[in-house]
Design a protein around this motif. Structure first.
Motif, PDB file in Angstrom:
ATOM      1  N   LEU A 361     -44.620 100.137  23.300  1.00  0.00           N
ATOM      2  CA  LEU A 361     -45.408  99.714  22.135  1.00  0.00           C
ATOM      3  C   LEU A 361     -46.138 101.046  21.277  1.00  0.00           C
ATOM      4  O   LEU A 361     -46.033 100.780  20.128  1.00  0.00           O
ATOM      5  CB  LEU A 361     -46.784  99.244  23.003  1.00  0.00           C
ATOM      6  N   LEU A 362     -46.464 102.102  21.856  1.00  0.00           N
ATOM      7  CA  LEU A 362     -46.580 103.114  21.120  1.00  0.00           C
ATOM      8  C   LEU A 362     -45.319 103.804  20.193  1.00  0.00           C
ATOM      9  O   LEU A 362     -45.476 104.504  19.124  1.00  0.00           O
ATOM     10  CB  LEU A 362     -46.975 104.401  22.061  1.00  0.00           C
ATOM     11  N   ASN A 363     -44.339 103.577  20.705  1.00  0.00           N
ATOM     12  CA  ASN A 363     -42.771 104.158  20.278  1.00  0.00           C
ATOM     13  C   ASN A 363     -42.852 103.275  18.780  1.00  0.00           C
ATOM     14  O   ASN A 363     -42.513 103.801  17.834  1.00  0.00           O
ATOM     15  CB  ASN A 363     -41.892 103.830  20.989  1.00  0.00           C
ATOM     16  N   GLU A 364     -43.189 101.877  18.843  1.00  0.00           N
ATOM     17  CA  GLU A 364     -43.046 101.041  17.716  1.00  0.00           C
ATOM     18  C   GLU A 364     -44.004 101.549  16.526  1.00  0.00           C
ATOM     19  O   GLU A 364     -43.740 101.595  15.395  1.00  0.00           O
ATOM     20  CB  GLU A 364     -43.039  99.758  18.054  1.00  0.00           C
ATOM     21  N   ARG A 365     -45.296 102.013  16.823  1.00  0.00           N
ATOM     22  CA  ARG A 365     -46.171 102.122  16.277  1.00  0.00           C
ATOM     23  C   ARG A 365     -46.495 103.631  15.854  1.00  0.00           C
ATOM     24  O   ARG A 365     -47.468 104.063  14.744  1.00  0.00           O
ATOM     25  CB  ARG A 365     -47.754 101.872  16.738  1.00  0.00           C
ATOM     26  N   SER A 368     -41.715 108.305  12.674  1.00  0.00           N
ATOM     27  CA  SER A 368     -40.530 108.421  13.280  1.00  0.00           C
ATOM     28  C   SER A 368     -40.363 109.800  13.864  1.00  0.00           C
ATOM     29  O   SER A 368     -39.255 109.939  14.570  1.00  0.00           O
ATOM     30  CB  SER A 368     -39.508 108.223  11.874  1.00  0.00           C
ATOM     31  N   GLU A 369     -40.911 110.963  13.305  1.00  0.00           N
ATOM     32  CA  GLU A 369     -40.695 112.186  13.756  1.00  0.00           C
ATOM     33  C   GLU A 369     -41.283 112.346  15.146  1.00  0.00           C
ATOM     34  O   GLU A 369     -40.702 113.288  15.950  1.00  0.00           O
ATOM     35  CB  GLU A 369     -41.447 113.139  12.876  1.00  0.00           C
ATOM     36  N   PHE A 374     -41.000 109.900  22.546  1.00  0.00           N
ATOM     37  CA  PHE A 374     -40.894 108.586  23.187  1.00  0.00           C
ATOM     38  C   PHE A 374     -39.603 108.426  24.007  1.00  0.00           C
ATOM     39  O   PHE A 374     -39.607 107.571  25.032  1.00  0.00           O
ATOM     40  CB  PHE A 374     -41.561 107.607  22.410  1.00  0.00           C
ATOM     41  N   ARG A 375     -38.564 108.342  23.239  1.00  0.00           N
ATOM     42  CA  ARG A 375     -37.330 108.098  23.756  1.00  0.00           C
ATOM     43  C   ARG A 375     -37.004 108.939  25.194  1.00  0.00           C
ATOM     44  O   ARG A 375     -36.474 108.585  26.059  1.00  0.00           O
ATOM     45  CB  ARG A 375     -36.296 108.222  22.690  1.00  0.00           C
ATOM     46  N   ILE A 376     -37.339 110.210  24.909  1.00  0.00           N
ATOM     47  CA  ILE A 376     -37.271 110.971  26.376  1.00  0.00           C
ATOM     48  C   ILE A 376     -38.050 110.485  27.461  1.00  0.00           C
ATOM     49  O   ILE A 376     -37.653 110.619  28.598  1.00  0.00           O
ATOM     50  CB  ILE A 376     -37.570 112.613  25.947  1.00  0.00           C
TER      51      ILE A 376
END
Length: 552
Positions: A361-365, A368-369, A374-376
């Protein structure tokens, strides 16, 4: 006349004395009856020839002594022959008709008693033979001399009392000679019986010694006997296998320490000397040529109250027992891992699922930088979840559902996935399938996990242009899967611990992959082996028993 009487006594005893000399060796016992019969027959005829008449008219004749001895010790056939000779000789001596009646009465009365005594006292019943010898000898002497009573009465009229005394004296002499002969004959039989018993005991002793020697030499134990000076007196074949090319003659009568040196054993303490100095028993663990031996030093004593006469060294190969112990320890560690996984897995996965949801959820909000961060975090959460899944798989101790399946077909299904992973690493996959493999019972899900784990381990151990080879073989009693790589290989000291939980040769490994593989193989009644050469590569060999066959 008494000189002739003494000669008759010697003649009557001659067969027995000859028998004492001849009956000296056990191998002659089979011809005893024949020798006794011939000797007593000759003595009986000699007594007849040298028979004498005392001045008072009493006939001194001891022919019945060898007759009795020959009958008692020669057996029934000899008794019949001697009786025939006795009767024939007596017939030539008869001068009066009434003497025929006396001879007939003798045959009718004395022969049955004698023959029954022969059957009753066959063997070595000395007391029975003495009794029957006294009775028969006394009666035969009286009856034989009584046949000449009329002639003696005519030669010495009026001396009836003296004649009776002489008659009794001659009878007692015959009885004494008979008892003397029986006594010496029994001594001879007892002596030969003792020799036979000694020979039997000696043969049994030698037989038992040979059996004991064969047992010691063929025993799977190391056995060494040493004397009170620590010198080797005997070694068995098992011990000699560790001192080749030395032979038994090179080791005997040498110090025990020399044997330990030849076996490459560096003993910390001289246990042999301690036992020789009074200790009853010592134990040690020795390692010989990669094997583990449980050794015992025991003192040898002829008498409990005396000192040590030598030392017995016994070595028992407990390598397999040690391996079983290590296997039990490994299984206990696996059980501990399972208990840990069962108790904490669900408690960890639930908050991890919540955390992963909020991270997404935090990744979507997020800008982009920041999404790379969040992917890690998501990747690490997935890695943690993968480790938890490995714990769960390792902790599973259930009966999996299996059905007959084709191992080649399963490898063909997995080949695209393995190829994709290999292409990303710049490696090659070489698939070699034996088209004649039989169907084996398997759980396809677990088997795929096994093949993928072994394949990925092989690819991770190789650099670029490495070759991963997957092979199947249809053996007589098993279906075999081989997964080989051309990586750096695994050192020998690490091979023994390769399937232990949490032991890994990788930098980022958890040490659960191969433990999981072993668990899967064991649930499929299989075996897994590893062959590795440092610098050349590693091969995992998995063998699955065919239905209805069990390998040992």
């Amino acid at each position: 006349m008494w000189k002739d009487s003494l000669l008759q006594i010697l003649i009557a005893c001659l067969p027995v004395f000859m028998f004492l000399v001849w009956h000296d060796k056990p191998e002659r016992t089979g011809r005893t009856h024949l020798f006794v019969g011939i000797g007593c027959g000759i003595a009986m005829l000699l007594n007849v020839y040298f028979s004498s008449i005392i001045d008072q008219g009493i006939h001194f004749d001891l022919r019945h002594v060898p007759y009795l001895i020959g009958s008692l010790y020669g057996g029934f056939p000899v008794a019949v022959i001697l009786l025939t000779v006795f009767v024939i000789v007596r017939l030539f001596e008869i001068t009066q008709d009434w003497q025929y009646y006396m001879l007939a009465g003798f045959i009718i009365l004395f022969a049955p008693v004698l023959f029954s005594s022969i059957s009753r006292f066959a063997g070595h019943n000395r007391r029975g033979k003495f009794k029957i010898a006294v009775i028969l000898s006394l009666l035969m002497g009286l009856s034989h001399n009584g046949a000449y009573w009329p002639e003696a009465a005519e030669m010495a009229p009026g001396d009836t009392q003296e004649l009776i005394c002489l008659l009794i004296l001659c009878s007692l002499i015959s009885v004494g000679v008979t008892l003397l002969c029986i006594h010496f004959a029994e001594l001879s039989f007892e002596r030969i019986q003792l020799q036979l018993q000694l020979h039997d005991v000696s043969m049994k002793y030698r037989k038992e010694m040979r059996r004991l020697q064969q047992f010691i030499d063929n025993s799977p134990l190391m056995v060494v006997f040493c004397d009170s000076k620590g010198m080797i007196t005997h070694v068995n074949d098992m011990t000699l296998t560790f001192v080749l090319p030395k032979g038994r003659h090179d080791i005997l009568h040498q110090p025990f320490t020399l044997l330990l040196d030849k076996m490459g054993v560096a003993a910390e303490t001289n246990s042999l000397e301690r036992v020789l100095q009074g200790e009853d028993r010592l134990t040690e663990i020795l390692r010989l040529h990669g094997r583990v031996f449980y050794t015992v030093y025991c003192s040898l004593r002829d008498m409990p109250s005396q000192g040590t006469d030598g030392v017995l060294f016994i070595g028992h190969d407990v390598t397999e027992l040690q391996r079983l112990k290590d296997e039990v320890d490994r299984m206990e560690r696996l059980s501990l891992v399972g208990q840990m996984a069962a108790s904490i897995t669900h408690e960890i996965r639930n908050p991890m699922a919540v955390i992963r949801g909020f991270i997404q959820l935090l990744n979507e909000r997020s800008p982009s930088e920041q999404q790379s961060y969040f992917r890690i975090v998501l990747d690490e959460l997935d890695r943690a979840n993968s480790i938890i899944n490995d714990f769960l798989s390792l902790a599973q101790n259930r009966i999996v559902e299996k059905e007959p399946s084709d191992l080649n077909r399963l490898l063909n299904d997995l080949l695209p996935l393995i190829w994709a992973d290999a292409n990303m690493r710049g490696q090659i996959v070489d698939l070699r399938l034996d088209e004649s493999v039989d169907l084996i019972p398997m759980n396809s899900k677990e088997m795929k996990q096994l093949v993928l784990n072994l394949s990925r381990n092989g690819m991770e151990a190789m650099k670029d242009k490495g070759v991963l080879r997957l092979e199947t073989f249809n053996l007589q009693d098993a279906v075999q899967l081989r997964v080989s790589d051309t990586g750096t290989g695994i050192p020998q000291e690490k091979l023994e611990r390769l399937f232990e939980p949490f032991f890994t040769t990788k930098t980022n490994g958890t040490g659960l992959g191969l433990a999981l593989c072993l668990s899967i193989v064991e649930r499929h009644n299989g075996k897994i082996q590893v062959e590795s050469t440092v610098g050349k590569g590693t091969t995992f060999i998995v063998s699955f028993d065919k239905p209805g066959l069990t390998t040992v």
